[in-house]
Scaffold this active site. Structure first.
Site, PDB file in Angstrom:
ATOM      1  N   CYS A  94       0.839  -1.199   0.000  1.00  0.00           N
ATOM      2  CA  CYS A  94       0.000   0.000   0.000  1.00  0.00           C
ATOM      3  C   CYS A  94       0.876   1.251   0.000  1.00  0.00           C
ATOM      4  CB  CYS A  94      -0.912   0.021   1.216  1.00  0.00           C
ATOM      5  SG  CYS A  94      -1.991   1.486   1.267  1.00  0.00           S
ATOM      6  N   ASN A 118       0.482  -8.122 -10.842  1.00  0.00           N
ATOM      7  CA  ASN A 118      -0.559  -7.113 -10.635  1.00  0.00           C
ATOM      8  C   ASN A 118      -0.199  -5.868 -11.428  1.00  0.00           C
ATOM      9  OD1 ASN A 118      -1.815  -5.295  -7.700  1.00  0.00           O
ATOM     10  ND2 ASN A 118      -2.762  -5.677  -9.656  1.00  0.00           N
TER      11      ASN A 118
END
Length: 391
Positions: free
Chosen positions: A159, A259
């Site tokens: 994150c 990703n």
């Protein structure tokens, strides 16, 4: 597709309030399940009882293969990859999914937050439960609560947002590698389910490869790699670095997921070819189009003159209705529902902003209002089909 669950009510329905103070950011809607991972007696162990390197790699792959080696996976999204949305994506081709990021300390300490923010059911597998953390003991306490209901406990090391910097977690632990190692080791040595991690790239590729190897050595059984650095936050402007993901895949021996840049199934194919990854994650595009993994794409991703593209006889209004029905069956906080409706109907709202304004003005939402809003948009003539390739 019918979804059934063995559930046990642990808290009043979160639909009773829109008050943000009453809605924490973590949840358990218990379902009867079995812990998937077991310690195979045939594997080598060290004198202290922990699996040795080669045996740990062997077990990582055995577990992945037992799950069917899923390739199409719903990425973890804060407040957005909750149970009804996961089930909707699974109906349309997703083969595994992550929960939203859960805060390990709050989850471990607050029963109300556990009962509201993490829900699952027997159809919701394979499942990764993701935590952010900066304390190994607290992370283990939280992980032990969810391990009977999942296939991996995942540590969020990617994150990049300011809240992660303030909270000392996510990608900002890249500056504290001994702490990262201790988090992974704590879970790997004490859980019956495997540990996975999701990371971002360092600016220097060799630093990334060293990082991935450290995680593998610490006990990580699966690594998801977001192909952007911590500072590369805008996925629409900055392409993910698939060659770096390939380098990670080539450097370590555990399963690797890629990703970034997954907008439709052609991207999935190209990503798997270019990275050699064992699966792909999608996040932002799935929020707009939960049917992505079934081959549907929005008009934004249909090229002029592209051959073989046709109306898929499905649109985002249909998906919203399906999502709402799942939310009625598996209650989640209204803030999540509101966010999903905005994402899926964003283009529709741009055509008729007055409907969006009416939606935003609703302090307390009801399913009746939301179903009626979809019907209102249809009556206003909105028609934005999802498209498929004629194969």
């Amino acid at each position: 597709m019918a979804f059934t669950a063995i559930t046990q009510t642990l808290a009043p329905s979160p639909h009773t309030s829109e008050n943000a103070e009453d809605l924490c950011s973590e949840t358990i809607d218990s379902c009867a399940s079995e812990s998937v991972a077991s310690h195979e007696s045939s594997l080598l162990v060290s004198p202290n009882g922990y699996l040795t390197g080669d045996a740990r790699i062997e077990r990582a792959w055995a577990h992945w293969k037992k799950l069917g080696e899923p390739k199409l996976i719903v990425a973890p999204m804060v407040d957005n990859s909750e149970l009804p949305f996961r089930l909707l994506c699974r109906k349309y081709g997703a083969e595994a999914a992550y929960t939203p990021m859960l805060h390990s300390r709050i989850f471990a300490e607050n029963e109300k937050c556990r009962s509201q923010e993490f829900t699952t059911c027997k159809e919701d597998r394979p499942l990764f439960v993701q935590f952010c953390a900066n304390d190994p003991d607290t992370l283990l306490e939280a992980a032990r609560i969810v391990e009977p209901y999942c296939d991996y406990v995942d540590i969020n090391l990617g994150c990049p947002q300011r809240i992660a910097k303030r909270g000392n977690y996510g990608a900002f632990l890249m500056d504290k590698l001994p702490l990262v190692k201790s988090l992974v080791e704590k879970l790997a040595q004490n859980l019956n389910v495997p540990v996975s991690c999701k990371i971002r790239l360092f600016p220097d590729l060799q630093d990334t490869l060293n990082y991935a190897k450290m995680l593998e050595d610490a006990g990580c059984a699966l690594l998801a790699v977001h192909g952007r650095t911590r500072d590369e936050k805008d996925g629409k402007k900055i392409r993910a670095n698939w060659s770096a993901v390939r380098a990670v895949k080539n450097a370590i021996r555990i399963p690797v997921l890629a990703n970034g840049n997954i907008r439709h199934m052609d991207d999935v194919k190209h990503c798997l070819e270019e990275t050699g990854a064992d699966g792909v994650l999608s996040a932002e595009t799935l929020l707009e189009n939960p049917a992505l993994f079934a081959g549907f794409r929005t008009l934004d991703w249909v090229s002029d003159g592209e051959d073989g593209i046709q109306d898929g006889k499905l649109d985002q209004g249909d998906l919203v209705v399906e999502y709402l029905k799942l939310c009625e069956k598996y209650p989640v906080p209204w803030r999540m529902i509101r966010a999903h409706v905005h994402k899926m109907l964003g283009e529709w709202f741009r055509i008729h902003p007055q409907v969006r304004d009416d939606f935003n003005a609703q302090f307390i939402l009801t399913f009746e209002f939301l179903y009626g809003m979809v019907n209102r948009l249809r009556e206003l003539g909105v028609s934005r089909p999802l498209y498929v390739k004629n194969t």
